[in-house]
Enzyme design. Structure first.
Site, PDB file in Angstrom:
ATOM      1  N   VAL A 143       1.338  -3.795   3.883  1.00 23.85           N
ATOM      2  CA  VAL A 143       1.343  -5.082   4.574  1.00 23.85           C
ATOM      3  C   VAL A 143       2.638  -5.877   4.359  1.00 23.85           C
ATOM      4  O   VAL A 143       2.842  -6.914   4.976  1.00 23.85           O
ATOM      5  CB  VAL A 143       0.118  -5.961   4.215  1.00 23.85           C
ATOM      6  CG1 VAL A 143      -1.176  -5.326   4.706  1.00 23.85           C
ATOM      7  CG2 VAL A 143       0.064  -6.259   2.733  1.00 23.85           C
ATOM      8  N   TYR A 155      -3.972   3.057   7.623  1.00 23.85           N
ATOM      9  CA  TYR A 155      -5.232   2.317   7.663  1.00 23.85           C
ATOM     10  C   TYR A 155      -6.161   2.950   8.704  1.00 23.85           C
ATOM     11  O   TYR A 155      -6.123   4.164   8.911  1.00 23.85           O
ATOM     12  CB  TYR A 155      -4.972   0.826   7.956  1.00 23.85           C
ATOM     13  CG  TYR A 155      -3.992   0.182   7.001  1.00 23.85           C
ATOM     14  CD1 TYR A 155      -4.284   0.104   5.646  1.00 23.85           C
ATOM     15  CD2 TYR A 155      -2.781  -0.333   7.429  1.00 23.85           C
ATOM     16  CE1 TYR A 155      -3.389  -0.489   4.761  1.00 23.85           C
ATOM     17  CE2 TYR A 155      -1.886  -0.932   6.542  1.00 23.85           C
ATOM     18  CZ  TYR A 155      -2.204  -1.003   5.210  1.00 23.85           C
ATOM     19  OH  TYR A 155      -1.336  -1.586   4.338  1.00 23.85           O
ATOM     20  N   SER A 215       0.797  -1.239   0.000  1.00 23.89           N
ATOM     21  CA  SER A 215       0.000   0.000   0.000  1.00 23.89           C
ATOM     22  C   SER A 215       0.825   1.283   0.000  1.00 23.89           C
ATOM     23  O   SER A 215       0.269   2.362  -0.203  1.00 23.89           O
ATOM     24  CB  SER A 215      -0.903   0.026   1.226  1.00 23.89           C
ATOM     25  OG  SER A 215      -2.049  -0.733   0.952  1.00 23.89           O
ATOM     26  N   LYS A 221       0.510   3.546  -2.914  1.00 21.47           N
ATOM     27  CA  LYS A 221      -0.708   4.327  -3.198  1.00 21.47           C
ATOM     28  C   LYS A 221      -0.470   5.838  -3.297  1.00 21.47           C
ATOM     29  O   LYS A 221      -0.917   6.472  -4.260  1.00 21.47           O
ATOM     30  CB  LYS A 221      -1.800   3.999  -2.176  1.00 21.47           C
ATOM     31  CG  LYS A 221      -2.326   2.567  -2.331  1.00 21.47           C
ATOM     32  CD  LYS A 221      -3.213   2.153  -1.164  1.00 21.47           C
ATOM     33  CE  LYS A 221      -3.754   0.739  -1.351  1.00 21.47           C
ATOM     34  NZ  LYS A 221      -4.429   0.231  -0.156  1.00 21.47           N
ATOM     35  N   TYR A 244      -2.251  -2.151 -10.623  1.00 24.50           N
ATOM     36  CA  TYR A 244      -2.337  -2.131  -9.163  1.00 24.50           C
ATOM     37  C   TYR A 244      -1.539  -3.278  -8.532  1.00 24.50           C
ATOM     38  O   TYR A 244      -0.728  -3.063  -7.623  1.00 24.50           O
ATOM     39  CB  TYR A 244      -3.813  -2.182  -8.730  1.00 24.50           C
ATOM     40  CG  TYR A 244      -3.959  -2.245  -7.224  1.00 24.50           C
ATOM     41  CD1 TYR A 244      -3.716  -1.119  -6.440  1.00 24.50           C
ATOM     42  CD2 TYR A 244      -4.294  -3.434  -6.582  1.00 24.50           C
ATOM     43  CE1 TYR A 244      -3.810  -1.181  -5.046  1.00 24.50           C
ATOM     44  CE2 TYR A 244      -4.394  -3.500  -5.199  1.00 24.50           C
ATOM     45  CZ  TYR A 244      -4.153  -2.371  -4.439  1.00 24.50           C
ATOM     46  OH  TYR A 244      -4.233  -2.432  -3.070  1.00 24.50           O
TER      47      TYR A 244
END
Ligand code: GLU
Length: 305
Positions: free
Chosen positions: A258, A240, A61, A64, A189
């Protein structure tokens, strides 16, 4: 500084035992849960590392906010935020429920999976390979590491098991929010999540953001405003659904993944990369957070001070 950081790593290493590594794909489940490392680079270019700072892991992530900057360059702020929101969702990163029930009718923000997939659909390129190549080249540029590449085993795992992401992407397509082929968007992605880095690469990217979108050689890559958008969303949504507590305890723009990485930025001062694959219940590096808390306390670097 080096001996201080080594002390921080040693004092917090026991935390790694309390979490668990991501196990939704085999490539992640074999990570050594006791790894813990950090790299800090300040604006004078001084690099300090301690612990397992040169161990490779995947961005997940953390990709992102990086792809978001490229999408903002490609499409402009107005277009990007017409299709993805700027608000914390309060839900898990891979939650699907607010896509239909949320008042926005678009993903809440680009730091959750649905928003990040939406952002991938905005990257310019004639096909998915070219789009991903532009993402990879952008990350190579801002990390100063030309050798970055995809971990093929993790990529394969992401693609094979990514059905929740797939369902979100098809939902977004159904809502008219994704144009083009859904599998092509997902491919970008899954690949961006699978780019291998070290804590040192993350610290370099952090420094780039700390300098407001400028490389160490003085070249501007994104506008100060684009860098600020990325840092702001990292602050409000980057950890998160633990972002609020992290903002109080550490208080600098950060994004976790993660794979165990955390990218942190002390604006105007330094970039920090942390790695520790043992995760807490929210999916953040458990040792990494403990390390950042101790450093933040020591240097009093919260942007809210
Ligand atoms: N590849 C992961 C997913 O899309 C990324 C998870 C993460 O780092 O939050 O589920």
């Amino acid at each position: 500084m080096k001996s201080f950081l080594e002390g921080v790593i040693n004092r917090n290493k026991y935390m790694c035992e309390l979490g668990k590594v991501a196990d939704y794909i085999p490539g992640l489940s074999t990570a050594n849960k006791n790894h813990l490392g950090i790299c800090i680079i300040d604006t004078s270019g001084e690099i300090v590392i301690a612990g397992d700072a040169d161990v490779k892991f995947t961005l997940q992530s953390i990709s992102k906010p990086l792809t978001l900057m490229l999408a903002l360059l490609d499409q402009g702020e107005k277009y990007v935020f017409s299709k993805v929101g700027m608000e914390p969702s309060g839900d898990a990163f891979n939650s699907i429920r607010k896509l239909e029930t949320g008042r926005m009718r678009k993903p809440f923000n680009p730091m959750i999976n649905a928003g990040a997939i939406e952002v991938c659909s905005m990257i310019k390129g004639k096909n998915s390979a070219e789009k991903f190549e532009r993402v990879l080249n952008f990350i190579k540029l801002i990390s100063g590491n030309n050798n970055l590449k995809v971990n093929e085993d993790i990529y394969k795992g992401e693609k094979e098991t990514g059905n929740k992401n797939r369902s979100m992407a098809y939902f977004l397509k159904g809502e008219g929010l994704i144009s083009g082929d859904v599998e092509d968007v997902l491919d970008v992605y899954f690949k961006q999540c699978s780019i291998e880095v070290t804590a040192i690469d993350l610290a370099k990217i952090g420094l780039f953001l700390a300098r407001g979108g400028v490389l160490e050689n003085g070249d501007r890559v994104v506008s100060e405003h684009i860098a600020t958008i990325a840092k702001t969303l990292m602050t409000t949504c980057g950890m998160y659904d633990g972002s609020g507590e992290f903002a109080i305890k550490v208080g600098v723009p950060s994004k976790s993944g993660v794979g165990g990485g955390i990218l942190s930025v002390v604006p105007g001062k330094m970039g920090i990369g942390v790695f520790g694959p043992s995760l807490d219940l929210k999916g953040n590096s458990i040792g990494g957070i403990a390390v950042l808390e101790e450093i933040a306390e020591n240097f009093k670097f919260s942007i809210f001070n």
